[in-house]
Design a protein around this motif. Structure first.
Motif, PDB file in Angstrom:
ATOM      1  N   UNK A  49       0.913   2.323 -35.038  1.00  0.00           N
ATOM      2  CA  UNK A  49       2.148   2.381 -35.946  1.00  0.00           C
ATOM      3  C   UNK A  49       2.851   2.660 -37.529  1.00  0.00           C
ATOM      4  N   UNK A  50       1.245   3.078 -38.252  1.00  0.00           N
ATOM      5  CA  UNK A  50       2.007   3.080 -39.253  1.00  0.00           C
ATOM      6  C   UNK A  50       2.200   4.136 -40.062  1.00  0.00           C
ATOM      7  N   UNK A  51       1.003   5.595 -38.798  1.00  0.00           N
ATOM      8  CA  UNK A  51       0.439   6.593 -38.995  1.00  0.00           C
ATOM      9  C   UNK A  51       1.922   7.527 -38.041  1.00  0.00           C
ATOM     10  N   UNK A  52       2.987   7.114 -37.154  1.00  0.00           N
ATOM     11  CA  UNK A  52       3.476   6.837 -36.541  1.00  0.00           C
ATOM     12  C   UNK A  52       4.949   6.733 -37.515  1.00  0.00           C
ATOM     13  N   UNK A  53       5.001   6.119 -38.319  1.00  0.00           N
ATOM     14  CA  UNK A  53       5.992   5.884 -39.578  1.00  0.00           C
ATOM     15  C   UNK A  53       5.737   7.008 -41.334  1.00  0.00           C
ATOM     16  N   UNK A  54       4.917   7.339 -41.061  1.00  0.00           N
ATOM     17  CA  UNK A  54       4.476   7.841 -42.011  1.00  0.00           C
ATOM     18  C   UNK A  54       4.999   9.012 -41.595  1.00  0.00           C
ATOM     19  N   UNK A  55       4.448   9.859 -40.281  1.00  0.00           N
ATOM     20  CA  UNK A  55       5.477  10.854 -39.324  1.00  0.00           C
ATOM     21  C   UNK A  55       6.483  10.971 -39.688  1.00  0.00           C
ATOM     22  N   UNK A  56       6.718   9.865 -39.291  1.00  0.00           N
ATOM     23  CA  UNK A  56       8.604  10.205 -39.368  1.00  0.00           C
ATOM     24  C   UNK A  56       8.909  10.339 -40.575  1.00  0.00           C
ATOM     25  N   UNK A  57       8.498   9.513 -41.735  1.00  0.00           N
ATOM     26  CA  UNK A  57       9.116  10.207 -43.019  1.00  0.00           C
ATOM     27  C   UNK A  57       8.935  11.334 -43.447  1.00  0.00           C
ATOM     28  N   UNK A  58       7.968  12.002 -42.837  1.00  0.00           N
ATOM     29  CA  UNK A  58       7.199  13.017 -43.373  1.00  0.00           C
ATOM     30  C   UNK A  58       8.116  14.205 -42.760  1.00  0.00           C
ATOM     31  N   UNK A  59       8.430  14.200 -41.506  1.00  0.00           N
ATOM     32  CA  UNK A  59       9.763  14.686 -40.710  1.00  0.00           C
ATOM     33  C   UNK A  59      10.573  14.994 -41.598  1.00  0.00           C
ATOM     34  N   UNK A  60      11.049  13.738 -41.747  1.00  0.00           N
ATOM     35  CA  UNK A  60      12.657  13.625 -42.577  1.00  0.00           C
ATOM     36  C   UNK A  60      13.063  14.060 -43.447  1.00  0.00           C
ATOM     37  N   UNK A  61      11.811  13.929 -44.587  1.00  0.00           N
ATOM     38  CA  UNK A  61      11.644  15.278 -45.879  1.00  0.00           C
ATOM     39  C   UNK A  61      11.463  15.966 -46.042  1.00  0.00           C
ATOM     40  N   UNK A  62      10.940  17.095 -44.685  1.00  0.00           N
ATOM     41  CA  UNK A  62      10.680  17.992 -44.335  1.00  0.00           C
ATOM     42  C   UNK A  62      12.409  18.672 -44.205  1.00  0.00           C
ATOM     43  N   UNK A  63      12.852  17.941 -43.170  1.00  0.00           N
ATOM     44  CA  UNK A  63      14.381  18.293 -42.955  1.00  0.00           C
ATOM     45  C   UNK A  63      15.158  18.122 -44.215  1.00  0.00           C
ATOM     46  N   UNK A  64      15.230  17.078 -45.120  1.00  0.00           N
ATOM     47  CA  UNK A  64      16.331  16.696 -45.980  1.00  0.00           C
ATOM     48  C   UNK A  64      16.034  18.678 -46.885  1.00  0.00           C
ATOM     49  N   UNK A  65      14.286  18.522 -47.416  1.00  0.00           N
ATOM     50  CA  UNK A  65      14.370  19.407 -47.916  1.00  0.00           C
ATOM     51  C   UNK A  65      14.878  21.485 -47.388  1.00  0.00           C
ATOM     52  N   UNK A  66      14.853  21.385 -45.737  1.00  0.00           N
ATOM     53  CA  UNK A  66      15.414  22.423 -45.378  1.00  0.00           C
ATOM     54  C   UNK A  66      16.661  22.614 -45.729  1.00  0.00           C
ATOM     55  N   UNK A  67      17.191  22.043 -45.301  1.00  0.00           N
ATOM     56  CA  UNK A  67      19.081  21.657 -45.524  1.00  0.00           C
ATOM     57  C   UNK A  67      19.619  21.729 -47.083  1.00  0.00           C
ATOM     58  N   UNK A  68      18.658  20.980 -48.517  1.00  0.00           N
ATOM     59  CA  UNK A  68      18.938  21.514 -49.753  1.00  0.00           C
ATOM     60  C   UNK A  68      18.622  23.587 -49.863  1.00  0.00           C
ATOM     61  N   UNK A  69      17.655  23.776 -49.095  1.00  0.00           N
ATOM     62  CA  UNK A  69      17.302  25.445 -48.888  1.00  0.00           C
ATOM     63  C   UNK A  69      18.357  25.864 -48.423  1.00  0.00           C
ATOM     64  N   UNK A  70      18.883  25.577 -47.641  1.00  0.00           N
ATOM     65  CA  UNK A  70      20.412  26.243 -47.075  1.00  0.00           C
ATOM     66  C   UNK A  70      21.545  25.712 -47.344  1.00  0.00           C
ATOM     67  N   UNK A  71      21.673  25.347 -48.500  1.00  0.00           N
ATOM     68  CA  UNK A  71      22.778  24.518 -48.829  1.00  0.00           C
ATOM     69  C   UNK A  71      24.558  24.312 -48.275  1.00  0.00           C
ATOM     70  N   UNK A  72      25.142  24.183 -49.464  1.00  0.00           N
ATOM     71  CA  UNK A  72      26.563  23.415 -48.666  1.00  0.00           C
ATOM     72  C   UNK A  72      26.996  25.040 -47.778  1.00  0.00           C
TER      73      UNK A  72
END
Length: 248
Positions: free
Chosen positions: A225-248
């Motif tokens: 469960x903890x690993x799944x939560x960590x993976x989910x958070x990691x995925x969300x961070x990566x998605x946010x980083x990807x959006x920042x790179x694309x810009x508005x």
């Protein structure tokens, strides 16, 4: 002239008497020492039984000495293999486990088909078993003990030592499982969930008879469960980083 010769003779005797006395004393001591020497035993059965008496009376140093002397006096006796084994036993009961292991191993090499081979292997296991450390320490001796007990159970199942060897196997497995569990639990408390999960999942595979399934199962589920939560958070961070790179 005659008086002078007599005087010289008396002086000579005075010097010779101490020398003669010293020689006689030395001869006396030598003869006493010679008579004091113990003759080697001539009856191997009696010598063996004397060693056994000392062993049964828990006079382990003296029994070890008796069996060593037996080996010297009767190297070709039919009792010699048993004397070798009892010498190892004397050291074992005197807690000289390292020396005892050497002698049990030597017995195995010298007498590979002797009826007491299962006992010698069992005793090697016991030497390691007696030296087992707490679960937070290195478990090399526990693994060695387990190996010897397993050999007895698998290769001499009809031996009278097999039932106790099986019991000792289970104790060793439980000890090793507890060791692995303590490491896994340490990782879990330090939030290293993947490392903890690996330890917890290995325990029933390596030590199926340890009886820790009920204790491990909830921790395995918690780790996943903890690993799944960590993976989910990691995925969300990566998605946010990807959006920042694309810009508005």
């Amino acid at each position: 002239m005659e008086r002078r010769n007599r005087a010289n003779g008396k002086r000579g005797l005075k010097f010779l008497l101490p020398v003669l006395l010293s020689i006689l004393l030395l001869m006396g001591f030598s003869s006493c020492a010679w008579f004091a020497k113990k003759e080697p035993a001539t009856n191997p059965q009696a010598a063996y039984e004397e060693g056994m008496r000392l062993l049964e009376e828990k006079k382990y140093e003296r029994s070890a000495e008796a069996f060593r002397k037996f080996k010297e006096d009767f190297p070709l006796s039919t009792y010699t293999p048993l004397a070798e084994l009892r010498l190892a036993d004397s050291l074992y009961f005197d807690k000289n486990y390292a020396e005892a292991i050497v002698l049990y191993e030597e017995f195995k090499k010298l007498h590979p088909v002797h009826p007491e081979i299962p006992y010698a292997i069992y005793q090697i296991g016991m030497c390691h078993f007696k030296q087992m450390l707490s679960i937070d320490r290195d478990q090399t001796v526990t693994e060695k003990a387990l190996e010897q007990f397993r050999y007895v159970v698998e290769n001499f199942p009809q031996s009278k030592y097999a039932p106790d060897a099986k019991t000792k196997m289970q104790l060793c497995q439980r000890h090793l499982a507890d060791h692995e569990f303590s490491i896994g639990h340490f990782y879990y408390r330090m939030d290293h969930y993947r490392a903890a999960l690996g330890r917890f999942e290995d325990i029933p595979k390596k030590y199926p008879d340890a009886g820790l399934e009920g204790k491990i199962k909830p921790l395995i589920e918690a780790c996943r469960k903890k690993i799944a939560q960590e993976e989910k958070k990691q995925k969300e961070r990566e998605e946010r980083e990807a959006k920042k790179k694309k810009g508005p």
